[in-house]
Write a protein that holds these residues in place. Structure first.
Motif, PDB file in Angstrom:
ATOM      1  N   ARG A 210       0.865  -0.770   0.618  1.00  0.00           N
ATOM      2  CA  ARG A 210       0.283   0.070  -0.049  1.00  0.00           C
ATOM      3  C   ARG A 210       0.871   1.163   0.398  1.00  0.00           C
ATOM      4  O   ARG A 210       0.110   2.041  -0.448  1.00  0.00           O
ATOM      5  CB  ARG A 210      -0.746   0.373   1.650  1.00  0.00           C
ATOM      6  N   ALA A 211       2.072   1.057   0.801  1.00  0.00           N
ATOM      7  CA  ALA A 211       2.340   2.160   0.456  1.00  0.00           C
ATOM      8  C   ALA A 211       3.428   2.479  -0.510  1.00  0.00           C
ATOM      9  O   ALA A 211       3.492   4.085  -1.208  1.00  0.00           O
ATOM     10  CB  ALA A 211       4.033   2.339   1.283  1.00  0.00           C
ATOM     11  N   THR A 214       0.892   4.369  -2.778  1.00  0.00           N
ATOM     12  CA  THR A 214      -0.127   5.888  -1.978  1.00  0.00           C
ATOM     13  C   THR A 214       1.479   6.790  -3.065  1.00  0.00           C
ATOM     14  O   THR A 214       1.654   7.498  -3.520  1.00  0.00           O
ATOM     15  CB  THR A 214       0.357   5.703  -0.652  1.00  0.00           C
ATOM     16  N   LEU A 215       2.555   6.320  -3.176  1.00  0.00           N
ATOM     17  CA  LEU A 215       3.935   6.770  -3.332  1.00  0.00           C
ATOM     18  C   LEU A 215       3.689   7.192  -4.751  1.00  0.00           C
ATOM     19  O   LEU A 215       3.616   7.816  -5.656  1.00  0.00           O
ATOM     20  CB  LEU A 215       5.404   5.999  -3.020  1.00  0.00           C
ATOM     21  N   SER A 325      10.504  13.198  -3.097  1.00  0.00           N
ATOM     22  CA  SER A 325       9.314  11.973  -2.311  1.00  0.00           C
ATOM     23  C   SER A 325      10.425  11.827  -0.452  1.00  0.00           C
ATOM     24  O   SER A 325      10.577  11.224  -0.045  1.00  0.00           O
ATOM     25  CB  SER A 325       8.276  12.031  -2.241  1.00  0.00           C
ATOM     26  N   HIS A 327      12.221   9.540  -2.147  1.00  0.00           N
ATOM     27  CA  HIS A 327      12.691   7.776  -2.721  1.00  0.00           C
ATOM     28  C   HIS A 327      13.147   7.514  -4.052  1.00  0.00           C
ATOM     29  O   HIS A 327      13.300   8.649  -4.422  1.00  0.00           O
ATOM     30  CB  HIS A 327      11.026   6.955  -2.857  1.00  0.00           C
TER      31      HIS A 327
END
Lengths: 439, 417
Positions: A210-211, A214-215, A325, A327
């Motif tokens: 899910r992360a 989202t990203l 962000s 990453h």
């Protein structure tokens, strides 16, 4: 298997152990083997038993069991690969298994996790599958003794010391806007990207998946201009949206291939899976299918240059947005972009066209020409499908050891030559003087 | 290139992202190792149970009905002594939302201790599935004295075949969802060694799935004995298909009336069957065979998984207790057309299936009729209920043949509070 009893230490039965400990059968939990700790609850305390501190990884998928397997010998655990034909089965030996089986990556991915798909899918006498997957970036390091030879075997002799070039500058592509649209029906470039710091689809937890979603949604939402688009989560889409995506040939479905399912990639479907595409339907991103991201640029006709332009621009923009962000994508100078399947390392790039070659495809030298051009053919349904009406999917065979520009250049030049040959055959002329050298 | 580690620990956006997933206080600096996936302990802190809670809104199975975020939060980080986790237990239920009409169980045990460590989830599921049976307080009776069965021979004009099956697990070895290859092979070795000690009408032969010849395979198919690699996603999502066909096999006696499956959905599935209506003899052989096998493994220091609350422990909670399905293939052309048929079956605590087994449709007028219940009643009680029930169905069929009317029987007493 059912013959001689193997030497096995005789142990006191569990019930006997429990009774010796003076505890009622139902509520006592003892364990044999290595002494990680005894878990005991007294009657009446079931609602609040001790939480044992775990060794190794907590979640989610089979890896915590690894140290307990050490009580069996390597020979007792070694898989039966006698009927198998995949890269993993060719490379793995009992000695290698013994050396690697006690290891795990920091997130708990083990050798058995890597090879499970190759054990469960013996393969085909003619088609050589890879038979192993990565659960995280470190898999390629921790299990390099297995994966380096697999990579070398799969990627044309790529050595552990080799360096991979990344080149996503579309200006370096020569031509590619000139493929004959009477023959080349559509052009497409795809690759994958993994987000550093998160486990890959075989191993990720729901929270991690899910992360990643989202990203990805956040990054893609920032794209603008001809890359302005919309995200469709698989679990939320309306019937109308779903039908539109099917008609556009964009929708991906729950994997049915046992190659993917056996590695754990289908878990929790369709949670955190989705499809993003731009308004003009020429740039498409799959989220959490076989990789964190699959990025696809496509359009009708033969203008591969435009497709590749958009591909590079879009990818570079997306990478920049992820970096903003905090990453980045998994990448290193030896393996290039790191993806779930070792076959997709390097560029992860498949550039291809749907091209009409009814005469060429019947020519005795068709396969040979493709081989010399380092191209592969597939049916128009994609991998493992048959060609329909003389229309083939022709794409680059290589992924690793060549840059993106080099691979797309090879497709552009190769397809141009194939179309030339097709035209000659149509006129009843010979193509012998056009046969290329082996690249 | 800037060091990604520094970027990560200084990235307020990472913290914001993870906070949006429900993470608590973060000490990301020391938890993250440079450039790598999160180490396990770190993951537990950065991904609280709420971030991992499955989306069960479209689900209809016992697990989805029983699981709550609070239960998940308490159980997620626990492991059984074999390091089996809650997420692994429920994976099959998450991956298979179920059907509006058919309520599947949606979770499996990886080992005997799963039922204890994850009792907070398994107990309500057991209650739901087994008519209110409460494992905390109730005792499950085990009774394998086949001589107690009365009226156990059916009219063969109606009953074509009779069959009793159950499962048994070997204590100390993990169950099919969790077992390693060595454990699975050990189960095979223990069982096959024991079966080699059976004599007389129970003497038989083992056929390993991986080693059988084509001829042997065809014979087993013709006998309707062969089981194949599971294709049902209910089983494959529970990790039961791994390493197929390693350490899987079929044993049967020479007379083909006593059959054991090794390492399919359970460590062993034990089946007694024959053509015709002599259920008493089928059950007698069943009990005798089971007791002998148990004795043979005990001689070598092994035993079956069993306790007084849950009875025999099997992989699926639906098979706890007796794990017993006793059934017949029976012709009921008139009764099956009667609209009271389902209600009659329900009151008799029986279920109907097609003659292909679970999830198949009936062909013609022949049905597979078997007991519904598994836990809370003994083997003898369940087989007697099946016997009484089938006899009643045959009486109804005969009455309808003569143009007489039939009655819906009163429901059999249950223990639901």
């Amino acid at each position: 298997m059912g013959g001689e009893p193997r030497a096995y230490k005789r142990r006191r039965s569990r019930g006997a152990e429990r009774r010796a400990a003076g505890l009622s059968c139902h509520r006592t939990v003892t364990r044999l083997g290595r002494n990680i700790g005894i878990f005991v609850s007294t009657p009446g305390s079931c609602s609040n038993p001790q939480i044992r501190r775990q060794q190794g990884a907590a979640m989610p998928f089979g890896n915590t069991h690894n140290q307990l397997k050490m009580k069996f010998t390597s020979e007792q655990e070694y898989p039966d690969l006698t009927k198998h034909n995949n890269h993993m089965a060719k490379i793995l030996t009992p000695e290698m298994y013994e050396r690697l089986r006690s290891k795990q990556t920091p997130s708990g991915f083990t050798l058995d996790d890597v090879i499970q798909t190759g054990i469960d899918n013996p393969g085909h006498p003619f088609i050589m599958t890879v038979g192993c997957v990565a659960g995280d970036e470190e898999t390629y390091e921790v299990f390099k003794e297995l994966l380096d030879p697999v990579i070398e075997d799969r990627h044309g002799g790529y050595k552990p010391s080799d360096k991979h070039k990344t080149d996503l500058n579309p200006d370096n592509l020569k031509g590619g806007d000139d493929l004959d649209s009477d023959y080349v029906l559509s052009s497409r470039v795809r690759t994958g990207r993994s987000v550093r710091g998160f486990c890959l689809p075989p191993h990720c937890s729901r929270g991690e998946r899910r992360a990643v979603e989202t990203l990805s949604i956040e990054a893609l939402a920032s794209l603008s201009g001809d890359l302005n688009g919309k995200y469709y989560a698989l679990k939320n889409m309306t019937d109308a949206e779903q039908q539109q995506l099917i008609d556009d040939h964009f929708l991906f479905d729950k994997p049915v291939s046992p190659l993917l399912l056996a590695s754990g990639m289908g878990r929790d479907w369709p949670d955190a899976r989705g499809i993003w595409h731009n308004d003009t339907k020429t740039f498409l991103v799959w989220v959490n299918e076989e990789d964190h991201l699959r990025v696809i640029s496509m359009q009708k006709g033969g203008n591969m240059k435009e497709v590749f332009n958009r591909f590079c621009t879009g990818l570079t923009k997306i990478e920049g947005l992820f970096k903003d962000s905090g990453h980045e994508f998994m990448w290193n100078e030896h393996l290039g972009y790191v993806l779930t399947c070792p076959s997709n390392l390097g560029t992860g790039l498949r550039a291809g066209v749907h091209v009409k070659l009814p005469n060429m495809s019947k020519h005795a030298k068709f396969e040979d020409v493709l081989k010399r051009l380092k191209l592969q053919k597939r049916g128009t349904g994609g991998v493992d499908t048959a060609a329909v009406g003389g229309v083939f999917d022709i794409s680059n065979a290589d992924r690793l050891g060549f840059s993106e520009v080099e691979l797309v250049q090879g497709v552009v030049d190769g397809v141009r030559l194939l179309v030339e040959m097709e035209k000659k055959l149509e006129k009843g002329q010979s193509i012998d003087d056009l046969i290329p050298e082996q690249k | 290139m800037a060091n990604s580690f520094t970027r990560m620990i200084s990235g307020r956006n990472t913290a914001a992202l993870l906070a949006s997933l429900g993470a608590g206080t973060l000490a990301t600096g020391f938890l993250l190792s440079e450039n790598s996936s999160l180490a396990a302990e770190a993951k537990k802190m950065l991904y609280p149970p709420s971030s991992d809670y499955p989306d069960l809104r479209k689900h209809n199975n016992c697990m989805a009905a029983a699981l709550t975020p609070a239960i998940y939060a308490r159980l997620r980080d626990k492991v059984t002594p074999n390091n089996w986790t809650l997420d692994q237990s429920i994976q099959t239920g998450v991956d298979n939302p179920g059907h509006p009409f058919i309520k599947t169980v949606g979770c499996v045990a990886g080992d005997e201790e799963s039922y204890e460590v994850f009792a907070e989830l398994f107990d309500p599921i057991i209650k739901d599935r087994h008519n209110g049976y409460d494992p905390r307080t109730m005792i499950h009776p085990t009774d394998l004295e086949a001589s107690k069965i009365t009226n156990g021979v059916f009219d063969e004009k109606y009953v074509l075949s009779s069959r009793v099956r159950t499962g048994r697990s070997i204590r100390g070895l993990s169950l099919p969802p969790a077992c390693s290859r060595a454990e699975r092979r050990e189960v095979e070795r223990v069982v096959v060694t024991a079966l080699a000690g059976l004599k007389e009408d129970l003497a038989g032969h083992y056929y390993s799935l991986g080693d059988m010849t084509d001829k042997q395979q065809q014979q087993l198919i013709d006998d309707h004995f062969l089981f194949d690699k599971p294709v049902s996603p209910l089983l494959t999502c529970a990790f039961m298909g791994r390493d197929w066909p390693d350490a899987r096999g079929i044993w049967h006696n020479n007379e083909k009336t006593f059959l054991i499956w090794v390492n399919e959905e359970d460590h062993t599935r034990v089946i007694s069957m024959e053509k015709g209506g002599n259920m008493k003899r089928v059950f007698e052989r069943f009990c005798r065979g089971l007791k002998q096998v148990e004795h043979l493994i005990q001689e070598r220091g092994w035993e079956f998984m069993w306790n007084e609350h849950l009875g025999y422990i099997l992989t699926c909670p639906s098979n706890l207790g007796t794990g017993l399905r006793a059934g017949v293939h029976v012709r009921l052309p008139k009764l099956s057309q009667d609209q009271r048929f389902s209600k009659i079956l329900d009151h008799l605590r029986l279920q109907k299936r097609g003659t292909g087994g679970v999830d198949t449709a009936a062909t013609g007028d022949t049905f597979d009729i078997s007991n519904n219940d598994r836990l809370g009643k003994s083997e003898v009680e369940l087989v007697q209920m099946l016997v009484d029930g089938v006899n009643y169905l045959i009486e109804c069929e005969k009455k309808l043949e003569k143009g007489q009317d039939i009655k819906v029987p009163a429901p059999v007493a249950q223990f639901r509070k």
